[in-house]
Design a protein around this motif. Sequence first.
Motif, PDB file in Angstrom:
ATOM      1  N   SER A 131       0.821  -1.211   0.000  1.00 51.12           N
ATOM      2  CA  SER A 131       0.000   0.000   0.000  1.00 51.12           C
ATOM      3  C   SER A 131       0.854   1.259   0.000  1.00 51.12           C
ATOM      4  O   SER A 131       0.518   2.242  -0.651  1.00 51.12           O
ATOM      5  N   LEU A 159      -4.191 -10.191  -2.169  1.00 51.86           N
ATOM      6  CA  LEU A 159      -3.531  -9.229  -3.047  1.00 51.86           C
ATOM      7  C   LEU A 159      -4.325  -8.878  -4.298  1.00 51.86           C
ATOM      8  O   LEU A 159      -3.975  -7.934  -5.006  1.00 51.86           O
ATOM      9  N   PHE A 162      -5.471  -5.114  -5.113  1.00 57.19           N
ATOM     10  CA  PHE A 162      -4.537  -4.016  -5.352  1.00 57.19           C
ATOM     11  C   PHE A 162      -4.482  -3.740  -6.853  1.00 57.19           C
ATOM     12  O   PHE A 162      -4.034  -4.591  -7.627  1.00 57.19           O
ATOM     13  N   LEU A 165      -1.310  -4.433  -9.629  1.00 58.90           N
ATOM     14  CA  LEU A 165      -0.310  -5.295  -9.005  1.00 58.90           C
ATOM     15  C   LEU A 165      -0.314  -6.657  -9.697  1.00 58.90           C
ATOM     16  O   LEU A 165      -1.341  -7.323  -9.765  1.00 58.90           O
TER      17      LEU A 165
END
Length: 198
Positions: A131, A159, A162, A165
């Motif tokens: 983050s 995850l 995100f 990502l």
Amino acid sequence: MYEGPVQDLIDELGRLPGVGPKSAQRIAFHLLGADPVDVTRLQEALQRVKEGVVFCDICGNVSEEATCRICRDARRDPSSVCVVEEPKDVLAIERTREFKGRYHVLGGALDPLSGIGPDQLRVRELLARISDQEVTEVILATDPNTEGEATATYLVRMLRDFPGLAVTRLASGLPMGGDLEFADELTLGRALSGRRAV
């Protein structure tokens, strides 16, 4: 069973991982017959490890300072983070010379039967790092065993929210049930360079 200090030493050595009763006995008798200078050197090395080694504030790797040498190295790519279970796995991946990013050491793997859940691992710290920093890829390099696969699956779920990502996993080629620590450099290097999206 031996008397007093000899049995105490055998018992303590037997508590070490991978050291069974016979090995503990052999080591104890080796130490009894060893030169006192060698025993003192071993004792001092153990003391230095307990007093002088800490876990890196950023990645959780072992270090003599608050921040390990890899996290301090400005040449390392901060956008790529390789997630491993233990500090010994960092060394295994470093030996391949394939990875130029940073690491995140979880401190173990999910193992509900042993009482190890996400709160006992450094998952929260990983999420905070992603983050707060410019991380664009997370490589999941957990051991190819039941606990490692469960940990990787859990992290993929954590995850996926995100944006931007990329989450990748080591390519196949590592034997199921093995440890990264025992993989040869060529096999681990190929698994790292051929990683796949998850």
